[in-house]
Design an enzyme around this catalytic site. Structure first.
Site, PDB file in Angstrom:
ATOM      1  CB  CYS A 161       1.252   6.644  11.739  1.00 12.58           C
ATOM      2  SG  CYS A 161       2.795   6.025  12.425  1.00 12.58           S
ATOM      3  CB  CYS A 171       7.572  -4.806   8.322  1.00 13.47           C
ATOM      4  SG  CYS A 171       8.942  -3.999   9.203  1.00 13.47           S
ATOM      5  CD  GLU A 230      -2.853  -1.167   2.393  1.00 15.47           C
ATOM      6  OE1 GLU A 230      -4.042  -1.517   2.227  1.00 15.47           O
ATOM      7  OE2 GLU A 230      -2.372  -0.873   3.509  1.00 15.47           O
ATOM      8  N   GLY A 250       7.169  -1.816   5.604  1.00 12.97           N
ATOM      9  CA  GLY A 250       8.550  -2.268   5.580  1.00 12.97           C
ATOM     10  C   GLY A 250       9.510  -1.325   6.275  1.00 12.97           C
ATOM     11  CD  GLU A 251      13.935   0.013   9.104  1.00 13.97           C
ATOM     12  OE1 GLU A 251      14.870   0.711   8.681  1.00 13.97           O
ATOM     13  OE2 GLU A 251      13.063   0.445   9.889  1.00 13.97           O
ATOM     14  CB  CYS A 255       7.002  -2.017  15.731  1.00 16.93           C
ATOM     15  SG  CYS A 255       8.681  -1.542  15.261  1.00 16.93           S
ATOM     16  CB  SER A 258      10.685   4.431  14.614  1.00 16.79           C
ATOM     17  OG  SER A 258      10.055   4.666  13.377  1.00 16.79           O
ATOM     18  CG  LEU A 259      13.096   7.935  20.631  1.00 19.54           C
ATOM     19  CD1 LEU A 259      14.279   7.023  20.898  1.00 19.54           C
ATOM     20  CD2 LEU A 259      13.505   9.396  20.825  1.00 19.54           C
ATOM     21  CG  HIS A 260       8.062   4.784  18.781  1.00 16.62           C
ATOM     22  ND1 HIS A 260       7.315   5.824  18.265  1.00 16.62           N
ATOM     23  CD2 HIS A 260       8.464   4.043  17.713  1.00 16.62           C
ATOM     24  CE1 HIS A 260       7.251   5.700  16.946  1.00 16.62           C
ATOM     25  NE2 HIS A 260       7.940   4.634  16.589  1.00 16.62           N
ATOM     26  CB  CYS A 263       3.291   7.508   2.843  1.00 19.51           C
ATOM     27  SG  CYS A 263       3.954   6.392   4.086  1.00 19.51           S
ATOM     28  CB  CYS A 288       3.523  -1.407  13.312  1.00 18.95           C
ATOM     29  SG  CYS A 288       3.581  -1.225  11.511  1.00 18.95           S
TER      30      CYS A 288
END
Length: 343
Positions: free
Chosen positions: A334, A116, A96, A161-162, A120, A215-217, A109, A123
């Site tokens: 997101c 992936c 997508e 994906g990463e 996480c 991506s910290l979070h 995007c 996600c």
């Protein structure tokens, strides 16, 4: 190569196109002509490359070469104007892409993998699991194949994906987007995200001038590890230490993505932890509202709490913004991208 055994020219560099030209018995300058058709004129058909002779175009076809284009097979439109496009992949799966119009800006995007492998906890793509990497041609195809292609002002590698887990094709796609022989975009129009895969992240920073979003979070090791398994291999402190080697004081921008979860990472202690972790680093934090996913204990915070958390970080000296949520009603926001239903 696609499932029919044909070979995509789209996604190739001039050097690779010169090799194709030699294979087809063409002069080296034919590579430049093909690149011009693929990336500037955006053709989807070798037959349209009319400054190549009919015999040359026929020979390319005999060798199995096609321009390379996959049209989206579905589109969903949000009440806020966001559009989510569904693409089949060469590997027999789906991805997508999300088109986000916002006044004078139009952002796409893009995805870099089908699924992936990062896992996480917040996600849907991570929950889907890894299927396969996309080729550079498939990444660029997302830009070229949507009806709004010519209107785009920005591209973010924040889809499925990463990107650092597929670094070769991602770097080639960035090269095609920014090179003079490609689409000719400024690198400052492109942002690539990562959960912090350090070797590939450093390579991206050395070899390109695009913006980086990490991506910290959560600033604390154990807590981040509960949210993001990658923490166990690439601890956030090592990620930040690696970033300190690079210059973000000029045109390139460094941002940290931070989804705010109620009772998990939204306390004054977390503000203090972020300040300690990022002290002296030229960066900003983008706060993101959590979009609930099925069977997850995680919850988002209220608008009031988000505002207080934002204010506390800004007061502590870290430039912080709260990202607007777009396309939630079509599962385009997101963390919500998933193609499990198509599979």
């Amino acid at each position: 190569m696609d499932t029919n055994g044909t070979k995509w020219l789209s996604g190739m560099s001039p050097d690779e196109l010169r090799a194709v030209a030699a294979e087809a018995g063409l002069k080296p300058f034919a590579a430049r002509q093909m690149a011009d058709w693929l990336y500037k004129k955006r053709t989807a058909d070798v037959a349209a490359m009319t400054n190549l002779s009919a015999a040359a175009r026929q020979r390319l076809g005999e060798l199995g070469y096609v321009a390379g284009r996959i049209e989206p097979c579905d589109v969903q439109v949000s009440v806020d104007g966001t559009k989510k496009y569904l693409f089949p992949t060469l590997g027999g799966r789906y991805i997508e892409s999300v088109y986000i119009p916002d006044r004078e800006r139009a952002t796409l995007c893009v995805s870099s993998q089908a699924g992936c492998r990062m896992g996480c906890r917040f996600c849907m793509t991570g929950r889907q699991g890894f299927r396969h990497n996309l080729t550079a041609g498939e990444i660029v195809n997302q830009v070229l194949a949507i009806p709004e292609s010519e209107r785009l002002t920005n591209i973010v590698f924040m889809g499925m994906g990463e990107p650092m887990d597929n670094i070769g094709p991602v770097l080639r796609a960035v090269e095609i987007l920014t090179a003079e022989w490609g689409l000719g975009w400024s690198p400052t129009r492109i942002t690539v995200s990562t959960v912090g895969v350090i070797p590939a992240m450093e390579r991206l920073l050395r070899e390109t001038k695009v913006h980086l979003a990490v991506s910290l979070h959560d600033p604390f090791d154990a807590e981040r590890g509960e949210l993001m398994p990658v923490q166990n291999k690439y601890p956030v402190r090592e990620v930040v230490a690696a970033l300190r080697k690079f210059d973000f004081a000029h045109q390139r921008r460094l941002s940290f993505e931070y989804i705010v979860f109620e009772g998990v990472n939204d306390s004054p202690r977390h503000v203090e932890g972020l300040v300690r972790l990022l002290k002296g680093l030229d960066c900003r934090i983008n706060l993101i509202r959590f979009h609930a996913i099925p069977d997850s204990p995680l919850r988002g915070v209220s608008p009031e709490r988000m505002k207080r958390f934002n204010g506390a970080l800004n007061a502590a000296g870290i430039t912080t913004t709260t990202r607007s949520s777009r396309g939630e009603d079509i599962l385009a926001a997101c963390g919500l991208l998933s193609t499990l239903s198509q599979e």
